[in-house]
Design an enzyme around this catalytic site. Structure first.
Site, mmCIF file in Angstrom:
data_model
loop_
_atom_site.group_PDB
_atom_site.id
_atom_site.type_symbol
_atom_site.label_atom_id
_atom_site.label_comp_id
_atom_site.label_asym_id
_atom_site.label_seq_id
_atom_site.Cartn_x
_atom_site.Cartn_y
_atom_site.Cartn_z
ATOM 1 C CB SER A 104 -36.048 -52.458 80.099
ATOM 2 O OG SER A 104 -35.230 -51.592 80.621
ATOM 3 N N GLY A 105 -36.030 -50.177 77.326
ATOM 4 C CA GLY A 105 -36.487 -48.807 76.921
ATOM 5 C C GLY A 105 -37.258 -49.053 75.573
ATOM 6 C CE1 TYR A 164 -29.991 -37.402 76.500
ATOM 7 C CE2 TYR A 164 -30.239 -35.883 74.262
ATOM 8 C CZ TYR A 164 -30.206 -37.190 74.796
ATOM 9 O OH TYR A 164 -30.622 -38.327 73.962
ATOM 10 C CE LYS A 216 -27.506 -39.736 75.045
ATOM 11 N NZ LYS A 216 -27.224 -41.134 74.775
ATOM 12 N N PRO A 222 -29.840 -40.328 65.584
ATOM 13 C CG PRO A 222 -30.727 -42.271 67.116
ATOM 14 C CD PRO A 222 -29.551 -41.117 66.837
ATOM 15 C CG HIS A 240 -38.795 -37.512 73.135
ATOM 16 N ND1 HIS A 240 -38.293 -38.325 73.743
ATOM 17 C CD2 HIS A 240 -37.825 -36.549 72.647
ATOM 18 C CE1 HIS A 240 -36.718 -37.997 73.727
ATOM 19 N NE2 HIS A 240 -36.595 -37.128 73.154
ATOM 20 C CE LYS A 256 -50.077 -32.301 77.180
ATOM 21 N NZ LYS A 256 -49.173 -31.393 76.808
HETATM 22 P P1 NAP Z 1 -35.638 -44.938 77.215
HETATM 23 O O1 NAP Z 1 -36.767 -45.667 76.593
HETATM 24 O O2 NAP Z 1 -35.769 -43.984 78.154
HETATM 25 O O3 NAP Z 1 -34.900 -46.169 77.915
HETATM 26 C C1 NAP Z 1 -33.731 -45.903 78.668
HETATM 27 C C2 NAP Z 1 -33.061 -47.201 78.981
HETATM 28 O O4 NAP Z 1 -31.886 -46.974 79.852
HETATM 29 C C3 NAP Z 1 -34.062 -47.960 80.106
HETATM 30 O O5 NAP Z 1 -33.756 -49.375 79.718
HETATM 31 C C4 NAP Z 1 -33.333 -47.854 81.372
HETATM 32 O O6 NAP Z 1 -33.456 -48.882 82.177
HETATM 33 C C5 NAP Z 1 -31.841 -47.713 81.120
HETATM 34 N N1 NAP Z 1 -31.224 -46.999 82.083
HETATM 35 C C6 NAP Z 1 -31.306 -45.470 82.424
HETATM 36 N N2 NAP Z 1 -30.470 -45.308 83.485
HETATM 37 C C7 NAP Z 1 -29.881 -46.499 83.754
HETATM 38 C C8 NAP Z 1 -28.593 -46.583 84.792
HETATM 39 N N3 NAP Z 1 -28.363 -45.705 85.340
HETATM 40 N N4 NAP Z 1 -28.411 -47.795 84.790
HETATM 41 C C9 NAP Z 1 -28.901 -48.837 83.955
HETATM 42 N N5 NAP Z 1 -29.644 -48.662 82.873
HETATM 43 C C10 NAP Z 1 -30.167 -47.509 82.890
HETATM 44 O O7 NAP Z 1 -34.504 -44.591 76.039
HETATM 45 P P2 NAP Z 1 -34.651 -44.827 74.327
HETATM 46 O O8 NAP Z 1 -35.579 -43.761 73.865
HETATM 47 O O9 NAP Z 1 -34.915 -46.267 74.024
HETATM 48 O O10 NAP Z 1 -33.287 -44.048 74.053
HETATM 49 C C11 NAP Z 1 -32.154 -45.148 73.904
HETATM 50 C C12 NAP Z 1 -30.971 -44.295 73.356
HETATM 51 O O11 NAP Z 1 -31.076 -43.688 72.225
HETATM 52 C C13 NAP Z 1 -30.446 -43.376 73.987
HETATM 53 O O12 NAP Z 1 -28.877 -43.372 74.270
HETATM 54 C C14 NAP Z 1 -30.952 -41.911 73.694
HETATM 55 O O13 NAP Z 1 -30.173 -40.880 74.111
HETATM 56 C C15 NAP Z 1 -30.897 -42.216 72.134
HETATM 57 N N6 NAP Z 1 -32.062 -41.262 71.510
HETATM 58 C C16 NAP Z 1 -33.439 -41.455 71.934
HETATM 59 C C17 NAP Z 1 -34.093 -40.567 71.108
HETATM 60 C C18 NAP Z 1 -35.797 -40.595 71.514
HETATM 61 O O14 NAP Z 1 -36.474 -39.688 70.734
HETATM 62 N N7 NAP Z 1 -36.112 -41.245 72.551
HETATM 63 C C19 NAP Z 1 -33.780 -39.767 70.117
HETATM 64 C C20 NAP Z 1 -32.434 -39.850 69.652
HETATM 65 C C21 NAP Z 1 -31.542 -40.520 70.258
HETATM 66 P P3 NAP Z 1 -34.916 -49.045 82.956
HETATM 67 O O15 NAP Z 1 -35.887 -49.446 82.055
HETATM 68 O O16 NAP Z 1 -34.504 -49.999 84.041
HETATM 69 O O17 NAP Z 1 -34.940 -47.801 83.787
HETATM 70 P P1 GDP Z 2 -37.211 -31.969 71.088
HETATM 71 O O1 GDP Z 2 -37.495 -32.635 69.672
HETATM 72 O O2 GDP Z 2 -35.747 -32.510 71.497
HETATM 73 O O3 GDP Z 2 -37.251 -30.757 71.248
HETATM 74 O O4 GDP Z 2 -38.223 -32.813 72.362
HETATM 75 P P2 GDP Z 2 -39.729 -33.229 72.288
HETATM 76 O O5 GDP Z 2 -39.812 -34.436 71.448
HETATM 77 O O6 GDP Z 2 -39.932 -32.868 73.696
HETATM 78 O O7 GDP Z 2 -40.591 -32.034 70.939
HETATM 79 C C1 GDP Z 2 -40.665 -30.870 71.606
HETATM 80 C C2 GDP Z 2 -41.525 -29.986 70.581
HETATM 81 O O8 GDP Z 2 -42.816 -30.576 70.662
HETATM 82 C C3 GDP Z 2 -41.585 -28.576 70.951
HETATM 83 O O9 GDP Z 2 -41.745 -27.882 70.008
HETATM 84 C C4 GDP Z 2 -42.662 -28.517 71.852
HETATM 85 O O10 GDP Z 2 -43.266 -27.271 72.093
HETATM 86 C C5 GDP Z 2 -43.937 -29.572 71.036
HETATM 87 N N1 GDP Z 2 -44.673 -29.985 72.029
HETATM 88 C C6 GDP Z 2 -46.105 -29.516 72.018
HETATM 89 N N2 GDP Z 2 -46.631 -30.208 72.790
HETATM 90 C C7 GDP Z 2 -45.917 -31.127 73.544
HETATM 91 C C8 GDP Z 2 -45.936 -31.804 74.879
HETATM 92 O O11 GDP Z 2 -46.941 -32.138 75.354
HETATM 93 N N3 GDP Z 2 -44.843 -32.581 75.109
HETATM 94 C C9 GDP Z 2 -43.390 -32.179 74.620
HETATM 95 N N4 GDP Z 2 -42.468 -32.886 75.019
HETATM 96 N N5 GDP Z 2 -43.604 -31.606 73.548
HETATM 97 C C10 GDP Z 2 -44.623 -30.847 73.155
#
Ligand code: NAP
Ligand code: GDP
Length: 309
Positions: A13-14, A133, A137, A160, A176, A184
């Site tokens: 669902s994410g 985290y 991870k 990623p 993020h 915002k």
């Molecule tokens: P997300 O949008 O925050 O979604 C998180 C998902 O995990 C949701 O479906 C949530 O379910 C589920 N979840 C969280 N806690 C749970 C629990 N205790 N039991 C069952 N389900 C649970 O995450 P995403 O951004 O798609 O990320 C997916 C993967 O990519 C993660 O492993 C993350 O670390 C990795 N990743 C993400 C980023 C990024 O920038 N977003 C970057 C690099 C790697 P509900 O919706 O029901 O809460």
């Molecule tokens: P990171 O890439 O893991 O550091 O995570 P973020 O996606 O939160 O990105 C953080 C970077 O964006 C930092 O350099 C922050 O200072 C900058 N930033 C600027 N405005 C924002 C904001 O409103 N939210 C977040 N999360 N980061 C911000």
């Protein structure tokens, strides 16, 4: 007759889960927290025994930006390590053929040789803003290889960079940078206030649209079998300043943009080494940041206020 493939997507669902849904992957089951709490082993095993997947795309995690990560180091450590231990163990016990899980370039050592290479993942402590985290991870790679060595599990790990897209977590405090700034900016426009950008605006990040990661997750599940992880990135760096300009343009925001130096910059840059990725996928075309931001802003406007925040 051979059993057909059945893909279980945890965290369906994410952000990335929604991108996979848009790709209409056949025989895929998408889980959310409503199906069970993956920090609980009995619930996790029950889910695996019920669905009997042959393949798993493991996305479930507690995920946040620099705000969420630094405010909840304990929670992010505990929940992520428990989810991963349980999911990989349930997959092993139910004979899953292949599993892919996701780390992130934000878990690399703070003081690291650039560009970030898969080989250097464990060579030093992560940035203090996300150490809970990051250490949880990093254990995904350790657990996957420990299981591969003892039980022959084909569990692979992808790395990623900063992902964004439709159905992101738009929380201004815990999301993020891309989704936080979109919400915002929306609120600043509505309330006629400045748009406050955290930090100096100088840091550089590599962004990737969730749809690209969805496609690459399917590709890796079919084609990538190395025990060492693979970085998934275009390698293109964008400054936060430029990102803000793109978001303000797409949101048609004409107000003042103010840098909030009381907020952290985090790691200055995290350029990634794309050598391994390019060896496998030399022709893959990543979506440009301009197109990706446009798509995400459009999705946000069409769906507001029914967004994750
Ligand atoms: P997300 O949008 O925050 O979604 C998180 C998902 O995990 C949701 O479906 C949530 O379910 C589920 N979840 C969280 N806690 C749970 C629990 N205790 N039991 C069952 N389900 C649970 O995450 P995403 O951004 O798609 O990320 C997916 C993967 O990519 C993660 O492993 C993350 O670390 C990795 N990743 C993400 C980023 C990024 O920038 N977003 C970057 C690099 C790697 P509900 O919706 O029901 O809460
Ligand atoms: P990171 O890439 O893991 O550091 O995570 P973020 O996606 O939160 O990105 C953080 C970077 O964006 C930092 O350099 C922050 O200072 C900058 N930033 C600027 N405005 C924002 C904001 O409103 N939210 C977040 N999360 N980061 C911000």
């Amino acid at each position: 007759m051979k059993n057909p493939e059945k893909i279980l997507v945890t965290g369906g669902s994410g952000l990335i889960g929604s991108a996979l849904k848009r790709l209409k992957v056949p025989n895929a089951i998408f889980l959310s927290r409503k199906d069970g709490d993956l920090t609980d082993f009995n619930q996790t095993l029950k889910i695996f025994k019920k669905h009997k997947p042959t393949h798993v795309i493991h996305l479930a995690a507690q995920v946040g930006g620099i705000g969420g990560n630094s405010m909840h180091t304990g929670e992010y450590f505990r929940n992520n390590i428990m989810i991963n231990i349980n999911v990989l163990e349930a997959a092993r016990l139910t004979d899953v053929k292949k599993l892919i899980s996701f780390m992130s370039t934000c878990i690399f050592p703070d003081k690291c040789e650039y560009p970030l290479n898969e080989k250097n993942l464990h060579n030093g402590p992560p940035h203090p803003s996300n150490f809970g985290y990051a250490y949880a991870k990093r254990m995904l790679e350790v657990q996957s290889n420990a299981y591969r060595n003892e039980w022959g599990c084909n569990f692979i790990v992808a790395i990623p960079t900063n992902i964004y897209g439709p159905n992101d977590n738009f929380s201004p405090t815990e999301g993020h940078v891309v989704p936080s700034l979109i919400q915002k900016c929306y609120l600043a426009k509505k309330n006629n206030t400045d748009l406050y950008v955290w930090g100096s605006g100088k840091p550089l990040r590599e962004f990737v649209l969730s749809d690209d990661i969805g496609k690459l997750a399917i590709w890796a599940l079919k084609n990538y079998n190395e025990p060492s992880p693979i970085i998934l990135s275009s390698g293109a760096e964008v400054s936060i300043e430029n990102l803000v300009k793109m978001i303000a343009k797409e949101m048609n925001f004409k107000g003042k943009i103010t840098l909030d130096s009381s907020k952290p910059d985090g790691q200055f840059r995290k350029p990634s080494d794309t050598t391994k990725f390019l060896k496998y996928k030399p022709d893959f075309k990543f979506t440009s940041i301009e197109k990706g931001v446009k798509k995400t802003v459009r999705w946000f406007i069409e769906n507001y206020p029914n967004i994750r925040k």
